[in-house]
Design an enzyme around this catalytic site. Structure first.
Site, PDB file in Angstrom:
ATOM      1  N   HIS A 115       6.665  -4.182   6.423  1.00 23.44           N
ATOM      2  CA  HIS A 115       7.305  -4.313   5.113  1.00 23.44           C
ATOM      3  C   HIS A 115       6.785  -3.298   4.103  1.00 23.44           C
ATOM      4  CE1 HIS A 115       3.654  -6.813   4.583  1.00 23.44           C
ATOM      5  NE2 HIS A 115       3.736  -6.479   3.306  1.00 23.44           N
ATOM      6  N   HIS A 179      -4.924  -6.767  -5.472  1.00 26.80           N
ATOM      7  CA  HIS A 179      -4.533  -7.973  -4.743  1.00 26.80           C
ATOM      8  C   HIS A 179      -5.500  -8.207  -3.600  1.00 26.80           C
ATOM      9  CE1 HIS A 179      -2.571  -4.806  -2.433  1.00 26.80           C
ATOM     10  NE2 HIS A 179      -2.022  -5.629  -1.574  1.00 26.80           N
TER      11      HIS A 179
END
Length: 312
Positions: A115, A179
């Site tokens: 992705h 993140h």
């Protein structure tokens, strides 16, 4: 030639664990601005810098950088599966140009991507096959990681090599910013997990589904504060964007691997893709950042950013 750059965060949780409608509307507006910027620039080739999440690259061989002359997306987290429209001739020319400029670069004649590559192509272009692309893997997860100065060198070499193509080239960085998602780590991993990280055996559909559900649940827990993952760091994220906006790319050379992880989380090294993309543009001349958007989105476990830039 003419060139431009775009940076776009990605997240496998988009559409699966979304933030409040007002936040989502702000993100959508920024992404639409990037689409309009790209449509106006009308690239003839996209050089896409992106990471991998142990779907295509494993510890059996883990290069810091790898350029593809052919690539196929696995379709994880609902992203599109299938071949990317790789411009093999341009890819080979760029690989030779980078190596000629003294930067070590692996080449894959059949790269598997996930992705990290598929999402920006879908979001900005509407699919995997809408634009000629040269995929460039930049390791941002698997330790040990090299110094950021080598990422800048990669980007600069690709930018100069692209100038020889004499085409409108868009440099696209996919990933980050801060993140700390639940990505497996080789050191200390149980034998079964370690074997998977080293050998890269494809998961069964059931195993992939269970793994993706764990990530989705982690995003839900993170959004409500029920997680031990490192918090998002808007201050660090905006420091990165400040350096990019000011064209102060040498400032990144002092960013150590340990410090980046402490500030932005285990996967904050995906910002290497942004640094490479903007270094490629910078190698062709002074640039200006034409748009900049940032929003911390805990639901996506991401400091989410969108930025566009063009040569002055």
């Amino acid at each position: 030639m003419n060139a431009a750059a775009v940076g776009l965060s990605h997240s496998p949780l988009i559409g699966k664990n979304d933030p409040a409608p007002k936040v989502l509307a702000r993100v959508d507006e920024a992404v639409e601005g990037a689409r309009s910027f790209i449509a106006e620039f009308d690239p003839e080739l996209v050089v896409l810098f992106a990471p991998d999440h142990y779907n295509g690259f494993f510890y059996r061989e883990m290069p810091p950088f790898c350029l593809a002359t052919e690539a196929h997306s696995v379709g994880d987290f609902g992203s599109s599966a299938g071949p990317l429209s790789v411009d093999a001739e341009a890819a080979r020319a760029l690989a030779e140009g980078v190596l000629d400029r003294g930067v070590d670069l692996a080449v894959s004649a059949r790269m598997t991507v996930d992705h990290g590559f598929a999402q920006p192509l879908e979001v900005l272009f509407g699919g995997l096959d809408r634009v000629p692309v040269v995929p460039v893997f930049v390791n941002g997860v698997a330790t040990p990681l090299g110094p950021v100065s080598r990422v800048r060198a990669l980007g600069a070499a690709l930018g100069r090599a692209a100038a020889d193509l004499d085409r409108r080239v868009l440099f696209l960085g996919s990933g980050g910013l801060s993140h700390d998602p639940p990505v497996p780590v080789l050191e200390g991993a149980p034998p079964r997990v370690a074997d998977a990280l080293i050998e890269g055996r494809p998961p069964t559909p059931e195993q992939r589904a269970r793994g993706e559900e764990r990530v989705i649940q982690a995003g839900r827990d993170y959004a409500v504060g029920a997680s031990r993952m490192i918090p998002l760091n808007p201050e660090w994220d905006n420091l990165l964007l400040d350096h990019l906006e000011q064209g102060d790319l040498p400032a990144f050379d002092s960013w150590t691997v340990q410090w980046m992880g402490e500030q932005g989380g285990g996967s904050a090294h995906e910002v290497r893709t942004w640094i490479a993309a903007f270094a490629a543009l910078d190698a062709l001349g002074p640039y200006e950042m034409t748009s900049r958007f940032y929003e911390p989105v805990p639901e996506w476990i991401a400091g989410f950013a969108v930025a566009t830039a063009r040569l002055r």
